[in-house]
Scaffold this motif. Structure first.
Motif, PDB file in Angstrom:
ATOM      1  N   LEU A  15      40.779  50.483  33.671  1.00  0.00           N
ATOM      2  CA  LEU A  15      41.696  51.210  34.544  1.00  0.00           C
ATOM      3  C   LEU A  15      41.677  50.606  35.954  1.00  0.00           C
ATOM      4  O   LEU A  15      42.708  50.582  36.634  1.00  0.00           O
ATOM      5  CB  LEU A  15      41.322  52.690  34.608  1.00  0.00           C
ATOM      6  N   ILE A  16      40.515  50.111  36.385  1.00  0.00           N
ATOM      7  CA  ILE A  16      40.447  49.440  37.689  1.00  0.00           C
ATOM      8  C   ILE A  16      41.333  48.205  37.669  1.00  0.00           C
ATOM      9  O   ILE A  16      42.090  47.946  38.616  1.00  0.00           O
ATOM     10  CB  ILE A  16      38.990  49.066  38.043  1.00  0.00           C
ATOM     11  N   VAL A  17      41.228  47.440  36.595  1.00  0.00           N
ATOM     12  CA  VAL A  17      42.063  46.249  36.466  1.00  0.00           C
ATOM     13  C   VAL A  17      43.541  46.635  36.455  1.00  0.00           C
ATOM     14  O   VAL A  17      44.380  45.969  37.074  1.00  0.00           O
ATOM     15  CB  VAL A  17      41.693  45.474  35.185  1.00  0.00           C
ATOM     16  N   HIS A  18      43.854  47.728  35.778  1.00  0.00           N
ATOM     17  CA  HIS A  18      45.247  48.205  35.710  1.00  0.00           C
ATOM     18  C   HIS A  18      45.789  48.504  37.106  1.00  0.00           C
ATOM     19  O   HIS A  18      46.932  48.156  37.441  1.00  0.00           O
ATOM     20  CB  HIS A  18      45.318  49.454  34.835  1.00  0.00           C
ATOM     21  N   HIS A  19      44.977  49.160  37.938  1.00  0.00           N
ATOM     22  CA  HIS A  19      45.442  49.569  39.259  1.00  0.00           C
ATOM     23  C   HIS A  19      45.344  48.462  40.302  1.00  0.00           C
ATOM     24  O   HIS A  19      46.204  48.350  41.184  1.00  0.00           O
ATOM     25  CB  HIS A  19      44.635  50.777  39.747  1.00  0.00           C
ATOM     26  N   PHE A  20      44.277  47.668  40.247  1.00  0.00           N
ATOM     27  CA  PHE A  20      43.993  46.755  41.351  1.00  0.00           C
ATOM     28  C   PHE A  20      43.938  45.276  40.958  1.00  0.00           C
ATOM     29  O   PHE A  20      43.961  44.421  41.845  1.00  0.00           O
ATOM     30  CB  PHE A  20      42.649  47.126  42.001  1.00  0.00           C
ATOM     31  N   GLY A  21      43.804  44.972  39.681  1.00  0.00           N
ATOM     32  CA  GLY A  21      43.609  43.581  39.282  1.00  0.00           C
ATOM     33  C   GLY A  21      42.131  43.258  39.294  1.00  0.00           C
ATOM     34  O   GLY A  21      41.325  43.986  38.713  1.00  0.00           O
ATOM     35  N   ASP A  22      41.722  42.209  40.000  1.00  0.00           N
ATOM     36  CA  ASP A  22      40.318  41.815  40.016  1.00  0.00           C
ATOM     37  C   ASP A  22      39.579  42.426  41.213  1.00  0.00           C
ATOM     38  O   ASP A  22      40.164  43.161  42.020  1.00  0.00           O
ATOM     39  CB  ASP A  22      40.178  40.292  39.992  1.00  0.00           C
ATOM     40  N   LYS A  23      38.282  42.086  41.324  1.00  0.00           N
ATOM     41  CA  LYS A  23      37.452  42.682  42.377  1.00  0.00           C
ATOM     42  C   LYS A  23      37.887  42.229  43.768  1.00  0.00           C
ATOM     43  O   LYS A  23      37.807  43.003  44.733  1.00  0.00           O
ATOM     44  CB  LYS A  23      35.971  42.341  42.141  1.00  0.00           C
ATOM     45  N   ASN A  24      38.348  41.007  43.884  1.00  0.00           N
ATOM     46  CA  ASN A  24      38.822  40.527  45.181  1.00  0.00           C
ATOM     47  C   ASN A  24      40.034  41.317  45.652  1.00  0.00           C
ATOM     48  O   ASN A  24      40.145  41.663  46.839  1.00  0.00           O
ATOM     49  CB  ASN A  24      39.158  39.039  45.113  1.00  0.00           C
ATOM     50  N   ALA A  25      40.948  41.601  44.728  1.00  0.00           N
ATOM     51  CA  ALA A  25      42.126  42.394  45.090  1.00  0.00           C
ATOM     52  C   ALA A  25      41.728  43.819  45.460  1.00  0.00           C
ATOM     53  O   ALA A  25      42.297  44.411  46.387  1.00  0.00           O
ATOM     54  CB  ALA A  25      43.119  42.404  43.927  1.00  0.00           C
ATOM     55  N   LEU A  26      40.743  44.367  44.767  1.00  0.00           N
ATOM     56  CA  LEU A  26      40.250  45.706  45.088  1.00  0.00           C
ATOM     57  C   LEU A  26      39.638  45.717  46.476  1.00  0.00           C
ATOM     58  O   LEU A  26      39.871  46.639  47.266  1.00  0.00           O
ATOM     59  CB  LEU A  26      39.216  46.143  44.046  1.00  0.00           C
ATOM     60  N   ARG A  27      38.874  44.684  46.802  1.00  0.00           N
ATOM     61  CA  ARG A  27      38.270  44.616  48.129  1.00  0.00           C
ATOM     62  C   ARG A  27      39.349  44.563  49.210  1.00  0.00           C
ATOM     63  O   ARG A  27      39.217  45.216  50.258  1.00  0.00           O
ATOM     64  CB  ARG A  27      37.371  43.388  48.251  1.00  0.00           C
TER      65      ARG A  27
END
Length: 218
Positions: free
Chosen positions: A45-57
């Protein structure tokens, strides 16, 4: 099927969990799985909303910056210049944002640069108002002084753990703020030297160096 409101709630929960985890453990040491567990969602679900960890950051960076400098942000109802001060008075609620801010400023990012530039401009505005009111001494380099005053204000945020260890108390909590308020104002108001010998010596040395440079250039 998830509704749009469910998606928005999940996205905010993931973002807040990521801010807390990144602030506590650092970006490199935090896994998507850890964030998912703390948010109560799946890593997918994190990937669904934000993509990868860099994009989340990047999303976390932008959100934290908006908390402290965007006038229309509804999390802290205070003018830009007062937002960090307001957050410091409610560390139970805003602590993760303060700690995340500390890591942002040390690690560096476009969002951190935007935040620092805004804080510098805010400090400049306050000093300009105080100068117009006749509250300030003459300055050899007002812009450099503005930068130094900004750094004094950010020091407790960036060096929070080190200062707490030295003081035996968290400077950002009420007891720490009480202890540091007068010394900071004494330093800004009176300085620490009872003689102008060091200042006079520095002025003479810089003037001599400037004269020597002009001589070499001619």
């Amino acid at each position: 099927m998830r509704s749009a409101s469910d998606d928005l709630t999940s996205r905010a929960r993931i973002r807040d969990a990521a801010i807390a985890a990144f602030a506590r453990d650092g970006f490199d040491a935090t896994s998507m799985r850890t964030i998912a567990a703390q948010a109560g969602v799946s890593a997918a679900l994190i990937v669904h909303h934000f993509g990868d960890k860099n994009a989340l950051r990047t999303q976390c960076d932008d959100y934290v910056v908006s908390v402290f400098i965007d006038e229309e942000h509804d999390l802290i109802a205070a003018p830009t210049s007062d937002r960090i001060r307001t957050a410091l008075h409610d560390l139970e609620h805003y602590g993760p944002y303060i700690d995340y801010l500390s890591r942002m400023l040390v690690d560096g990012s476009p969002a951190a640069d935007r935040l620092f530039d805004s804080l510098l401009a805010s400090t400049r505005g306050v000093l300009d108002e105080q100068r117009a009111a006749g509250m300030l001494e003459p300055m050899s380099d007002p812009e450099m002084t503005t930068l130094l005053v900004t750094l004094i204000g950010l020091g407790p945020v960036v060096m929070r753990a080190q200062i707490a260890r030295a003081l035996g108390a968290d400077q950002l909590r009420p007891e720490g703020l009480v202890r540091t308020t007068l010394p900071i104002l004494e330093l800004l108001t009176h300085g620490i030297y009872s003689t102008t010998a060091l200042l006079d010596g520095a002025r003479d040395a810089l003037a001599a160096e400037g004269n020597a440079s002009e001589g070499d250039a001619s």
